[in-house]
Design an enzyme around this catalytic site. Structure first.
Site, PDB file in Angstrom:
ATOM      1  N   ASP A   1      -0.085   5.181   0.887  1.00 33.40           N
ATOM      2  CA  ASP A   1      -0.323   6.103   2.019  1.00 33.40           C
ATOM      3  C   ASP A   1      -0.212   5.360   3.348  1.00 33.40           C
ATOM      4  O   ASP A   1      -0.895   4.359   3.556  1.00 33.40           O
ATOM      5  CB  ASP A   1      -1.744   6.694   1.938  1.00 33.40           C
ATOM      6  CG  ASP A   1      -1.839   7.840   0.949  1.00 33.40           C
ATOM      7  OD1 ASP A   1      -1.324   8.912   1.264  1.00 33.40           O
ATOM      8  OD2 ASP A   1      -2.447   7.647  -0.127  1.00 33.40           O
ATOM      9  N   ASP A  25       0.868  -1.174   0.000  1.00 31.42           N
ATOM     10  CA  ASP A  25       0.000   0.000   0.000  1.00 31.42           C
ATOM     11  C   ASP A  25       0.914   1.237   0.000  1.00 31.42           C
ATOM     12  O   ASP A  25       2.100   1.138   0.331  1.00 31.42           O
ATOM     13  CB  ASP A  25      -0.865  -0.059   1.268  1.00 31.42           C
ATOM     14  CG  ASP A  25      -1.713   1.173   1.469  1.00 31.42           C
ATOM     15  OD1 ASP A  25      -2.242   1.696   0.475  1.00 31.42           O
ATOM     16  OD2 ASP A  25      -1.839   1.607   2.633  1.00 31.42           O
TER      17      ASP A  25
HETATM   18 MG   LIG Z   1      -2.772   3.170   3.489  1.00 25.82          MG
END
Ligand SMILES: [Mg+2]
Length: 258
Positions: A12, A10
């Site tokens: 962020d 992922d």
């Molecule tokens: Mg995230």
């Protein structure tokens, strides 16, 4: 641990917070590259295009190629272009989402009829846009949502997320959106197929229990929660969604793998 070949990260809360790199991310990606592991970057965020995410990561010293990046915008665009090439789409969202539609050969329209209404996070969402979406859905357009995130974290606190905008249109139209992003299996299954990854040999690394970890668990992919973003240690104890592994940061995961 040693049998894993594919690592899905992922963005962020794992590799950076907005524009600030998270310590350990760059080193972790370099470590995987050195070992010849396959890497994919998976984000629900639709602000930027794949090319722009590549540039953002490279600027932070994280090596990435556009083909390795999968966003909910990219997946929505690919999905729609497979369903109906050259379809007319009305987009509620920002440039990243619109650009991915155009790159997939779809026609982004602001007036007249549309085959699809595609809704993501739009910081300029208005009553007029909601009304346009409602009208098109009543005329039979299909309803696609990028991701269900209720909020989006920033340094200034939380912003309403794509899920909140999608929900408002669901309420007025009485129609349910087909949402492609995390935690719904569609996005991960798409990525696994696109890259030829076998679930049993794949790890997903994320900072949210309700999206990244739920998604891994839904698809039989080993899930690793990293505590550098949304989730805190105390959340893990309370949660019904259980990660396979919890690490403080990517330095710690790197140590475990080596
Ligand atoms: Mg995230």
């Amino acid at each position: 641990m040693k049998n894993f070949k594919n690592f899905i990260l992922d963005l962020d809360g794992v590799l950076y917070l907005l524009n600030t790199p998270i310590p350990g991310g760059r080193e972790f990606v370099a470590f995987l590259r050195e070992r010849g592991q396959n890497i994919a970057f998976l984000s629900n965020n639709t602000f930027l295009t794949r090319a722009e995410y590549t540039e953002k990561l490279n600027k932070m010293g994280i090596s990435a190629r556009a083909e390795e990046i999968v966003t909910s915008a990219f997946v929505a665009a690919r999905y729609l272009s497979q369903l109906q090439p050259l379809a007319r789409v009305y987009v509620i969202g920002e440039t990243g989402l619109k650009q991915e539609m155009v790159h997939s050969g779809l026609r982004v329209v602001t007036r007249g009829s549309a085959d699809f209404v595609v809704v993501g996070l739009d910081r300029k969402f208005t009553f007029q846009k909601m009304k346009k979406a409602l009208t098109l859905l009543m005329q039979g357009a299909q309803f696609i949502g990028t991701n269900p995130d209720p909020t989006y974290p920033t340094h200034d606190g939380l912003l309403p997320g794509a899920g909140a905008i999608i929900a408002s249109i669901e309420v007025c139209s009485g129609k349910k959106a087909h949402v492609v992003g995390k935690p719904f299996p569609f996005i991960l299954n798409f990525l696994l197929e696109l890259r030829g990854f076998v679930p049993e040999e794949t790890v997903i690394i994320g900072d949210r229990l309700d999206t990244d970890i739920a998604l891994g668990n839904n698809c039989g992919v080993f899930s690793v929660l990293v505590l550098t973003g949304i989730a805190r240690e105390e959340d893990v104890e309370k949660a019904t969604v259980r990660p396979n592994l919890v690490v403080k940061n990517l330095f710690e995961f790197q140590e475990i793998l080596s």
